[in-house]
Design an enzyme around this catalytic site. Structure first.
Site, short mmCIF file in Angstrom:
data_model
loop_
_atom_site.label_atom_id
_atom_site.label_comp_id
_atom_site.label_asym_id
_atom_site.label_seq_id
_atom_site.Cartn_x
_atom_site.Cartn_y
_atom_site.Cartn_z
CB SER A 11 -23.61 -13.42 -22.62
OG SER A 11 -24.55 -12.66 -23.35
CE1 TYR B 142 -27.02 -18.12 -22.85
CE2 TYR B 142 -26.89 -15.73 -22.90
CZ TYR B 142 -26.45 -16.96 -23.34
OH TYR B 142 -25.44 -17.04 -24.27
#
Length: 245
Positions: A143, A156
């Site tokens: 990401s 995350y």
């Protein structure tokens, strides 16, 4: 080397969104695809149906990748689809967002234990058949949040940054064996995970001024899984509309 004829691709978390788009894209490129799911059987079956209607080969494979039994999963896929997993796309992931002062141990453990640890274990278990075949593709879905701060996502971000670091290291270890290891780092993609966010405000900070699509992420994965990407390894391909620029 060219891809062996009996090669199989495994896409984890492939019942919807980015994972489903990746499965369909790889099938369109000639891979037999194992469409992995944990709970969304209907979504996985829908992806398989779409692949088969387009002339491809796929099978829905139920497995919880957090269980750690990767060898059994890989063996099941080989038995069901007739060949070894020579393309592994580690896509399964979850988010439990909160500012660090309110982030619980469980929130941390679940995100790391879903987004990072299974990717390591499955990659480790899949590498032996790839090395034996002298052909392999490992693609980790990271990401833009990995290298770029985003408040409320320390767990995350840690998992996705870990995927990028792991990608580079394993790539260096297996490069001479005909195996490539790369990452794709999506930005703000239109999926169920982002459906409840303030889209209009977020896109103002994106140079492209729009969300990306799962199909645009899948196109990057399709390239990295192809024979054309045989000399591309240890890199991260950003699909983010310029967020990382």
């Amino acid at each position: 080397m060219s891809r062996p004829e009996n090669a199989v691709a495994l896409v984890t978390g492939a019942s919807k969104g980015i994972g489903s788009a990746i499965a369909k894209s790889l099938a369109a490129d000639g891979w037999a695809v194992a469409v992995n799911y944990r709970s969304d059987e209907a979504g996985a079956n829908a992806a398989v149906k779409a692949i088969e209607e387009a002339g491809g080969t796929a099978k829905a494979i139920h497995a919880d990748v957090t269980s750690g039994d990767g060898k059994a999963l890989l063996k099941q896929i080989e038995d069901d689809l007739g060949g070894p997993v020579l393309a592994l796309v580690n896509n399964a992931g979850v988010a439990r967002d909160n500012i660090v002062l309110q982030l619980t141990d469980e929130d941390w453990d679940v995100v790391i234990g879903t987004n990072l640890t299974p990717a390591f274990r499955l990659t480790r278990d899949a590498l032996r058949p790839m090395i034996k075949a002298r052909y392999g593709r490992v693609i980790n879905i990271a990401s833009v949040v990995g290298p770029r701060a985003n408040a409320g996502q320390s767990n995350y971000a840690a998992a996705k940054a870990g995927l990028i670091g792991m990608t580079k290291t394993i790539a260096a270890e297996v490069a001479r064996r005909g195996v490539t290891v790369n990452a794709v780092a999506p930005g703000f993609i239109a999926t169920d995970m982002t459906a409840d966010l303030a889209t209009d405000e977020i896109v103002k900070a994106i140079p492209a001024r729009r969300q990306g699509t799962p199909e645009e992420v899948a196109a990057a994965v399709r390239f990295l899984a192809s024979d054309d990407a045989g000399y591309v390894t240890g890199t991260t391909l950003y699909v983010d509309g310029g967020m990382s620029a």
